[in-house]
Design an enzyme around this catalytic site. Sequence first.
Site, PDB file in Angstrom:
ATOM      1  N   HIS A 112      35.845  32.068  33.464  1.00 17.94           N
ATOM      2  CA  HIS A 112      34.940  33.046  32.876  1.00 17.94           C
ATOM      3  C   HIS A 112      34.993  33.029  31.340  1.00 17.94           C
ATOM      4  CE1 HIS A 112      34.721  34.129  37.068  1.00 17.94           C
ATOM      5  NE2 HIS A 112      36.032  34.300  37.055  1.00 17.94           N
ATOM      6  N   GLU A 152      39.764  39.737  34.293  1.00 17.18           N
ATOM      7  CA  GLU A 152      40.177  38.395  34.695  1.00 17.18           C
ATOM      8  C   GLU A 152      40.040  37.412  33.543  1.00 17.18           C
ATOM      9  OE1 GLU A 152      39.040  34.847  37.897  1.00 17.18           O
ATOM     10  OE2 GLU A 152      37.833  36.684  37.826  1.00 17.18           O
ATOM     11  N   HIS A 193      42.310  31.146  37.598  1.00 12.77           N
ATOM     12  CA  HIS A 193      41.518  32.319  37.947  1.00 12.77           C
ATOM     13  C   HIS A 193      42.422  33.392  38.547  1.00 12.77           C
ATOM     14  CE1 HIS A 193      37.245  30.807  37.695  1.00 12.77           C
ATOM     15  NE2 HIS A 193      37.926  29.670  37.584  1.00 12.77           N
ATOM     16  N   GLU A 205      43.822  30.496  42.227  1.00 12.44           N
ATOM     17  CA  GLU A 205      43.616  31.947  42.227  1.00 12.44           C
ATOM     18  C   GLU A 205      45.017  32.553  42.200  1.00 12.44           C
ATOM     19  OE1 GLU A 205      40.921  33.515  41.905  1.00 12.44           O
ATOM     20  OE2 GLU A 205      39.260  32.380  42.764  1.00 12.44           O
TER      21      GLU A 205
END
Length: 260
Positions: A56, A94, A149, A225
């Site tokens: 992101h 995040e 992430h 993740e």
Amino acid sequence: MLLTGCQGGGAAAGTPTSVAPTSASVSAPAASSSSPAPSSTTTTIAARVVVLDPGHNGGNARNPSVINKPVPAGRGQTKPCNTTGTATNAGYSEHAFTWDVTQRVGAKLSAKGIRVVYTRDDDNGVGPCVNERAAIGNRAGAAAVVSIHADGSDSAGAHGFHVAYSNPPLNAAQGQPSISLAQTLRDSLRSGGFAVSNYLGGNGLAPRNDLAGLNLSERPAALIECGNMRDATEAALMSTADGRQRYANAIAAGVLTYLS
């Protein structure tokens, strides 16, 4: 997994040695004649290129017209250029978590002589799009591409990390090299005291066919993740500098093991 959550906070842990995501940033630096002779292990690892992809970006939410634009995602699919990412219930984002952890990983790899390339320069911009993130790794000729992430599941009790890789593979790099990278990162995170996901994937691994950065990669690639930001325990860990350093230590150790 939230659609915005996958494809933090605080200042970067250290200044990266290479941040420009361009082909020019990946040429190996000239060796210093005054430098001591490296060990055999360092010789094996030094001058390798590792691309680190912090998920992101901090400006994504302010630019929906940019990040919602469809881009190629591999396997005949398209995906939005990027997403905003998720956050803890207390509002720790995040994108901030991934930026901070990635800088910490990069500092540890750079200290071993590895040439580190980042897919974004800071945590204030927009994108880049997921297809461009894959292209950065391809242009760099990366020995490994690691996307970082965190998840955002509201499922009761959902916690733990998982490592995704492209499956079925679309090229040789997405076969055993990417599987090996994913397994090594999984093992390192588990050795670092992190629990594997109890709600996604199996035994800490998640073969995927829908992630653009993995589908479009021509280099060994995996996506981590790190945990569920909606889980109170994991959110608390991710929200501290010490917790983010723990994640970074485990990820860097996994990359170094894979390269050696």
